[in-house]
Design an enzyme around this catalytic site. Structure first.
Site, mmCIF file in Angstrom:
data_model
loop_
_atom_site.group_PDB
_atom_site.id
_atom_site.type_symbol
_atom_site.label_atom_id
_atom_site.label_comp_id
_atom_site.label_asym_id
_atom_site.label_seq_id
_atom_site.Cartn_x
_atom_site.Cartn_y
_atom_site.Cartn_z
ATOM 1 N N ASN A 84 0.721 0.309 6.029
ATOM 2 C CA ASN A 84 1.529 -0.111 4.364
ATOM 3 C C ASN A 84 2.756 -1.738 5.284
ATOM 4 O O ASN A 84 3.194 -1.465 5.714
ATOM 5 C CB ASN A 84 2.591 -0.153 4.126
ATOM 6 C CG ASN A 84 3.412 -0.217 3.125
ATOM 7 O OD1 ASN A 84 4.677 0.289 2.230
ATOM 8 N ND2 ASN A 84 2.822 -1.091 2.365
ATOM 9 N N GLY A 85 1.845 -2.796 4.611
ATOM 10 C CA GLY A 85 2.323 -3.802 5.262
ATOM 11 C C GLY A 85 1.436 -5.461 5.691
ATOM 12 O O GLY A 85 0.357 -5.279 4.997
ATOM 13 N N GLY B 211 -0.975 0.842 -4.737
ATOM 14 C CA GLY B 211 -2.518 0.540 -4.701
ATOM 15 C C GLY B 211 -3.604 1.172 -4.876
ATOM 16 O O GLY B 211 -3.820 2.164 -4.945
ATOM 17 N N TYR C 286 10.445 -4.149 -8.622
ATOM 18 C CA TYR C 286 9.045 -4.307 -9.164
ATOM 19 C C TYR C 286 7.834 -3.112 -8.436
ATOM 20 O O TYR C 286 6.893 -2.387 -8.917
ATOM 21 C CB TYR C 286 8.511 -5.505 -8.995
ATOM 22 C CG TYR C 286 6.536 -4.936 -9.243
ATOM 23 C CD1 TYR C 286 6.280 -5.317 -11.169
ATOM 24 C CD2 TYR C 286 5.548 -5.986 -8.569
ATOM 25 C CE1 TYR C 286 4.981 -5.620 -11.588
ATOM 26 C CE2 TYR C 286 4.077 -5.437 -9.222
ATOM 27 C CZ TYR C 286 4.275 -5.480 -10.593
ATOM 28 O OH TYR C 286 2.509 -4.989 -10.611
ATOM 29 N N CYS D 103 0.643 -1.290 -0.033
ATOM 30 C CA CYS D 103 -0.477 -0.468 -0.097
ATOM 31 C C CYS D 103 0.799 1.131 0.024
ATOM 32 O O CYS D 103 1.598 0.824 0.075
ATOM 33 C CB CYS D 103 -1.114 0.235 1.049
ATOM 34 S SG CYS D 103 -1.896 -1.490 1.116
#
Length: 504
Positions: free
Chosen positions: A125-126, A50, A262, A23
């Protein structure tokens, strides 16, 4: 594969998705500035991380208001919505779900009021790996969502006898997994990063304030100067007194290697090195490691482009754009019928026949997950007249799922987890296939191997993951929820905030 913002997904048809990103989080403390608009542009820069939902929370010093909805940042917010979010502190989030269904209730930032009349808004985020254990400390009736972020927010807000900063310092050592957090009360912006530092978080300076973001590219877009990365195991707070830092756990760095492959934007910097430069270097190493007799090197745009440049440079084979990308195919579009599919619909890429006709091609992509993209791509290039197709991948085989914030396919779906090298080459129809070696990828990052999480490539997980925590819907008893089709953007938060606000 590539991102739904334009980079190829796990097929030329984006319905067959590849690994979805973690995210994006963004926070700003800048009284006197239009913090909602700064946050909007910061999230816009992080959209690749995201695409399911987006939200912004703002405090004016008296209350916190949260505005969030399903969709892309540009779909959720307009000028009117941003103008209604006034204050001096904000946190924002763009989500891809790794725990909990993709529904409005799980969109972030999450909000929780406390008995003192204040509130807390949080973006994450995670992915946590002890969510079920943490959830035991929360009354189930108080949970309005089914994400690990909701549990974290409830636990932080429950410490009514502590300042938020002290509550976080007490709670975070008990939290296991990957987390980069931005959160706020009415007066203070906070940031925290797990002791392994698996997911990124950086600090920037505005002329009149401070910024936290997942990537340096988000600092650039709002004109903030990069100061440093938030350290693993560090908690920071920003308020009228300035910036302060405290450590809640010893640092055990294990940054995500897939960020270099990526996830991160090419214009982002990690550990002092530009991601684009790393990807070009990976391409050079791939060319030296796995040469091919060919006429052209072409990338799978956009994520394969830097490595293709490096491959061409090191091999001496000319570089060319052999594929044209449609930048305007997003996550939602008309479903093609089976008849149209059989006609070979190419929603994202189309070959330049006059470039590739009769040529021996080296095709450079960033990774292979299921193999559907490469299978379709090789077939398409042959139909366009390519004489040979040699596939080169700028990462090692993805053989293991991620439990730290990337929604990889399960191991059973990963082609490299089930087939050998020659079987994969035959499956995708390539004349030859080669991946960059893991040690070469690591060396290209310039980060010591023991400071990187490489679990998706080697199966060595830096934090042990219990079997009970390996489900995306572990907090949901029934079937996963589905997004509400009504398209209602909801405003929630402190005293006086509306329950719902229909977008015009």
């Amino acid at each position: 594969m590539s991102h739904p913002d334009g980079r190829l997904t796990d097929d030329l048809d984006p319905h067959d998705r590849g690994p979805q990103d973690a995210c994006g989080v963004f926070g700003v403390w800048a009284p006197g500035e239009e913090v909602s608009k700064l946050t909007y542009f910061g999230l816009y820069a992080l959209q690749h991380r995201g695409q399911e939902s987006a939200g912004i929370a703002v405090s004016d010093g008296q209350r916190i208001v949260v505005y969030k909805d399903m969709g892309l940042v540009s779909q959720v917010f307009d000028e009117s919505a941003l103008n209604s979010l006034r204050g001096g502190i904000a946190v924002g989030h763009c989500r891809y779900s790794t725990t909990g269904s993709p529904v409005w209730e799980n969109a972030q930032p999450t909000f929780r009021s406390n008995d003192r009349g204040g509130g807390l808004a949080l973006g994450h985020n995670g992915n946590l790996i002890n969510t079920a254990e943490l959830a035991k400390g929360v009354d189930p009736a108080e949970l309005t969502a089914t994400s690990d972020t909701e549990v974290l927010t409830a636990l932080l807000a429950a410490h009514d006898d502590h300042r938020v900063e002290d509550a976080a310092a007490e709670l975070l050592p008990r939290v296991k997994g990957a987390f980069s957090l931005v959160f706020m009360d009415e007066h203070t912006l906070y940031g925290a990063r797990d002791p392994q530092g698996i997911r990124p978080l950086v600090l920037g300076r505005l002329e009149s304030g401070w910024v936290l973001a997942s990537e340096t590219a988000a600092l650039d877009i709002v004109g903030a100067t990069f100061i440093r990365e938030i350290e693993p195991g560090e908690l920071i707070a920003v308020d009228a007194s300035g910036l302060r830092s405290r450590r809640f756990a010893p640092a055990k760095p294990k940054g995500c290697l897939f960020e270099y492959v990526y996830l991160a934007r090419p214009d982002t910097t990690i550990a002092g090195r530009g991601v684009h430069a790393t990807r070009v270097e990976v391409g050079r190493r791939l060319a030296r490691q796995s040469p091919a007799e060919a006429d052209l090197v072409i990338p799978v745009p956009e994520s394969g482009t830097p490595a293709a440049i490096g491959y061409a440079e090191a091999s001496g084979i000319p570089y060319a754009q052999g594929l044209v990308k449609n930048s305007y195919v997003g996550r939602t579009f008309i479903q093609p019928s089976q008849t149209i599919r059989q006609l070979g619909i190419r929603l994202k890429l189309n070959p330049l026949r006059d470039i590739i006709g009769g040529k021996r091609l080296v095709v450079v992509d960033d990774s292979i997950v299921r193999g559907n993209t490469q299978r379709s791509l090789v077939r398409m290039l042959r139909e366009a007249g390519a004489a040979e197709v040699h596939v080169r991948i700028s990462s090692p085989p993805v053989m293991w799922p991620c439990f730290y914030g990337i929604d990889f396919a399960t191991k059973a779906e990963l082609i490299a987890g089930n087939l050998g090298h020659d079987e994969i080459r035959a499956s995708i129809g390539a004349d030859s296939l080669a991946y960059v070696a893991l040690d070469q990828l690591v060396e290209a990052t310039t980060i010591p191997s023991d400071r990187l999480c490489r679990a998706c490539f080697d199966g060595v997980y830096p934090i042990e993951v219990p079997d009970s925590e390996r489900g995306k819907f572990l907090l949901e008893e029934a079937e996963p929820h589905r997004p509400d089709p009504d398209g209602v953007a909801r405003l929630a938060g402190g005293v006086g905030a509306a329950d719902a606000l229909s977008r015009p």
